[in-house]
Structure formats: C-alpha cells, structure tokens
Design an enzyme around this catalytic site. Structure first.
Site, short mmCIF file in Angstrom:
data_model
loop_
_atom_site.label_atom_id
_atom_site.label_comp_id
_atom_site.label_asym_id
_atom_site.label_seq_id
_atom_site.Cartn_x
_atom_site.Cartn_y
_atom_site.Cartn_z
N LYS A 14 0.82 -1.21 0.00
CA LYS A 14 0.00 0.00 0.00
C LYS A 14 0.85 1.26 0.00
CE LYS A 14 -2.24 -0.95 3.74
NZ LYS A 14 -1.55 -2.18 4.14
N ARG A 89 -10.96 0.79 8.77
CA ARG A 89 -10.71 -0.58 9.20
C ARG A 89 -11.96 -1.28 9.71
NH1 ARG A 89 -5.12 -1.97 10.93
NH2 ARG A 89 -3.80 -0.41 10.00
N ARG A 128 11.09 -6.02 5.07
CA ARG A 128 10.88 -4.61 5.43
C ARG A 128 11.44 -4.32 6.82
NH1 ARG A 128 4.81 -2.38 5.36
NH2 ARG A 128 4.70 -3.40 7.39
N ARG A 134 11.24 -1.02 11.51
CA ARG A 134 9.97 -0.60 12.11
C ARG A 134 9.60 -1.53 13.26
NH1 ARG A 134 5.58 0.64 7.45
NH2 ARG A 134 4.30 -0.32 9.06
N ARG A 145 -1.18 -8.54 13.39
CA ARG A 145 -1.75 -7.54 12.48
C ARG A 145 -2.27 -8.19 11.20
NH1 ARG A 145 2.72 -4.02 11.28
NH2 ARG A 145 1.28 -2.86 9.97
#
Length: 189
Positions: A14, A89, A128, A134, A145
């Site tokens: 995204k 969401r 990532r 992160r 998640r």
C-alpha cells in the site's frame, strides 16, 4: 475530487503504490499508520496512547483515528484528492468517512484492495523489518496484524462492494505491473 481507499494487509504494498499514485494523480496520501508513527515519535499525548495500543497489537479506537484523519484532511484544502491508506478498518469508520467527505461536498471515488497471500506477506514484512527496523514489523506483532486484517478488516470490503466501488487487484508481481493495474482502474473513475 479523486478520493481513493487503498486496502490490503500489512506488507501488501500500500505504501509503495500510494507514493506512485500521489506522484501520478497529485493526490495527498493519508496513512493512519504514518500519522500514528508521527504522533508516537513526537511523544504527543495521542502518540503515547497509540504507542501502547500498537505495542499490544491492538487497533486504535475509531474516535481517535477519525479525529486525526479529519484534522489531516482539513490541513489540505487545496488537495485534488486523497489516498486513504490503512483506513477505514471497520464499517463504522467507513460510514464516518463517508459522512465526513459528504460534509465537504466530496465522496470516495473507489476502493482498491491489493490481494496478497499470507506466505508472501510474511516474507515481505520480514524484509521490510530488516531494511527499516519498524517496531511494528516484529514477527509476533506482524502476525497479529495480518490475522487482524484477514479476520476483521476485510469485513469492510462488502460495504464498498455494495456501493459498486470495490475493485480487487493482484498485489503479487512487479511493482510497475501492479501500478499499471491500479491506474487502469483509477482512470475509469
């Protein structure tokens, strides 16, 4: 005004695709995740609340998310449109977004869902995490998640499908190929 909702689980691409859409269509990107991270980094009162929720793998309550999103839209009165990434969401959030945009004389033009399977997501997010570090990409949190997306967040898609605004696109492949598929859909709006 061209307002888009970009759906997909963590690691679906995204953020990558949003940046390309922003550049091509001159839209403003609103990522609730980015907004939350900025508040956390700046240690705002909201950031402290959000930090605890995210650390526990929980969703931020609708009211906090919606207020923050509306504030961000209001900061960009000259925008040609927005790409909403990571929002809505829940169906109540989708309804509130529609009401808010309607109050501004606008609406969601379309909703695009990037389809990516769980195995591919796990690989992408692991990569990532190595590259960006992160904290929300740690293995235990990311699985929660991803599960949250497939068990709860996808339940929003029928809301947009009923409005004939939903298009699903294969999110696996070359970035440019996926982008071209997105543009083909958007150019029809």
């Amino acid at each position: 005004m061209l307002n888009l909702v970009l759906f997909g689980p963590p690691g679906a691409g995204k953020g990558t695709q949003s940046q390309k859409l922003i550049d091509k269509y001159q839209l403003v990107h609103i990522s609730t995740g980015d907004l939350f991270r900025a508040h956390i980094k700046n240690q705002t009162p909201l950031g402290k609340k959000v930090s605890k929720l995210i650390a526990d793998g929980e969703l931020v309550p609708d009211k906090i998310t919606i207020d923050m999103l509306e504030e961000e839209v209001d900061k960009n009165p000259q925008a040609k449109g927005f790409v909403f990434d990571g929002f809505p969401r829940t169906i109540p959030q989708a309804v509130e977004l529609d009401k808010f945009l309607e109050s501004k004389g606008s609406k969601i033009a379309g909703v695009i869902a990037l389809d990516v399977d769980k195995d591919e997501l796990t690989k992408r997010v692991a990569q990532r995490q190595k590259e960006s570090g992160r904290v929300d990409d740690q293995a235990d949190k990311i699985q929660k998640r991803i599960d949250e997306y497939f068990n709860k967040i996808v339940l929003v898609l029928p809301y947009y499908d009923e409005q004939k605004k939903l298009t699903k696109i294969n999110g696996i492949g070359e970035i440019e190929t996926i982008f071209n598929s997105l543009c083909a859909v958007i150019d029809q709006y």
